[in-house]
Scaffold this active site. Structure first.
Site, short mmCIF file in Angstrom:
data_model
loop_
_atom_site.label_atom_id
_atom_site.label_comp_id
_atom_site.label_asym_id
_atom_site.label_seq_id
_atom_site.Cartn_x
_atom_site.Cartn_y
_atom_site.Cartn_z
N ARG A 1 1.14 12.59 -9.13
CA ARG A 1 1.63 11.23 -8.86
C ARG A 1 3.09 11.07 -9.28
NH1 ARG A 1 -2.65 7.88 -7.46
NH2 ARG A 1 -4.61 8.23 -8.53
N PHE B 1 -2.37 16.21 4.21
CA PHE B 1 -2.51 15.58 2.90
C PHE B 1 -1.17 15.66 2.15
CE2 PHE B 1 -4.16 14.66 -1.30
CZ PHE B 1 -5.05 13.66 -0.98
N ASP C 1 -1.73 11.02 -5.22
CA ASP C 1 -2.30 12.11 -6.01
C ASP C 1 -3.19 13.03 -5.20
OD1 ASP C 1 -4.46 10.21 -5.67
OD2 ASP C 1 -5.53 11.36 -7.20
N GLU D 1 0.85 -1.20 0.00
CA GLU D 1 0.00 0.00 0.00
C GLU D 1 0.88 1.25 0.00
OE1 GLU D 1 -2.63 1.48 -0.40
OE2 GLU D 1 -4.39 0.55 0.47
N ASP D 2 0.33 2.34 -0.50
CA ASP D 2 1.05 3.60 -0.47
C ASP D 2 0.93 4.27 0.90
OD1 ASP D 2 -1.68 3.99 -0.81
OD2 ASP D 2 -1.50 5.57 -2.30
N ASP E 1 -4.27 5.76 6.11
CA ASP E 1 -4.77 7.00 6.69
C ASP E 1 -5.75 6.62 7.81
OD1 ASP E 1 -5.73 9.56 7.08
OD2 ASP E 1 -6.52 9.84 5.09
P1 IMP Z 1 -7.73 5.14 4.33
O1 IMP Z 1 -8.80 4.18 3.91
O2 IMP Z 1 -8.30 6.36 4.96
O3 IMP Z 1 -6.66 4.51 5.18
O4 IMP Z 1 -7.04 5.69 3.03
C1 IMP Z 1 -6.25 4.93 2.22
C2 IMP Z 1 -6.21 5.51 0.83
O5 IMP Z 1 -6.59 6.90 0.77
C3 IMP Z 1 -4.81 5.42 0.30
O6 IMP Z 1 -4.55 4.21 -0.35
C4 IMP Z 1 -4.74 6.63 -0.63
O7 IMP Z 1 -5.17 6.27 -1.92
C5 IMP Z 1 -5.71 7.63 -0.04
N1 IMP Z 1 -5.04 8.66 0.78
C6 IMP Z 1 -5.07 8.76 2.13
N2 IMP Z 1 -4.34 9.81 2.56
C7 IMP Z 1 -3.82 10.37 1.46
C8 IMP Z 1 -2.93 11.50 1.25
O8 IMP Z 1 -2.46 12.20 2.17
N3 IMP Z 1 -2.61 11.74 -0.05
C9 IMP Z 1 -3.08 11.02 -1.09
N4 IMP Z 1 -3.89 9.95 -0.93
C10 IMP Z 1 -4.27 9.64 0.33
#
Ligand code: IMP
Length: 177
Positions: free
Chosen positions: A165, A152, A159, A99-100, A103
């Site tokens: 990206r 963010f 992105d 995963e990138d 959050d």
């Molecule tokens: P989560 O479900 O809130 O943990 O979010 C996971 C996904 O949200 C990641 O795989 C990203 O695609 C996107 N995301 C969360 N935070 C960021 C950020 O700061 N920048 C860009 N994408 C984000």
């Protein structure tokens, strides 16, 4: 149109050093395994994934999943949508989810529930970034590159509305309006 300023948070050099470390850890962890499937979670982890698998000193199998959790905005919709499914059967396989960013943790948990239903031998999770202050759901994260503030970020695959990206570093986004 909104104007943004992007301030560098993690440099290209710092990222490459961390990716090499993670690659060495994973190569060691799986050195006695034959069939390790590395899953790239599109789109955000595309660059991290490509760099990471080149640091793995094993025969790596690749597969791809597309998930969308943010509808081109800076805030979570709380909804996760599968946009591309795996092309291989992972039953009985050693699986590594790449995963990138984690959050809120909702996407990782969605992903883990979906993969567990396919009965892999084991799931290891790797994320380049994690925002400890944003977590809403505890989730299994085995390897983390960097813990970052709850801001963010963009670049290195991440992105904002499909932009940025291809930045080689990770930067924090601030609106100038
Ligand atoms: P989560 O479900 O809130 O943990 O979010 C996971 C996904 O949200 C990641 O795989 C990203 O695609 C996107 N995301 C969360 N935070 C960021 C950020 O700061 N920048 C860009 N994408 C984000």
């Amino acid at each position: 149109m909104e104007n943004f300023e992007i301030s560098p948070l993690i440099t290209e050099t710092e990222i490459q050093k961390k990716v090499a470390e993670l690659g060495a850890t994973l190569s060691d962890k799986f050195k006695n395994q034959d069939d390790v499937v590395f899953i790239c979670v599109l789109k955000g982890s595309l660059i991290f994934y490509s760099d990471l698998i080149r640091e793995i000193e094993l025969d790596v199998k690749c597969d791809f999943l597309g998930l969308s959790s943010y509808k081109n905005t800076g805030t979570s919709s709380g909804e996760v949508k599968l946009t591309l499914d795996l092309s291989t059967n992972v039953e009985g396989k050693e699986v590594v989810v790449v995963e990138d960013i984690v959050d809120t943790g909702l996407t990782m948990n969605y992903l883990l529930r979906m993969l567990e239903a396919r009965r892999p031998k084991n799931i290891t999770t790797v994320t380049l970034l994690r925002k400890p202050d944003a977590i809403k759901e505890e989730c299994q994260i085995d390897h983390v590159g960097f813990d970052i503030p709850n801001d963010f970020v963009v670049g290195y695959g991440l992105d904002y509305g499909e932009q940025y990206r291809n930045l080689p570093f990770i930067g924090q986004v601030a609106s100038l309006n």
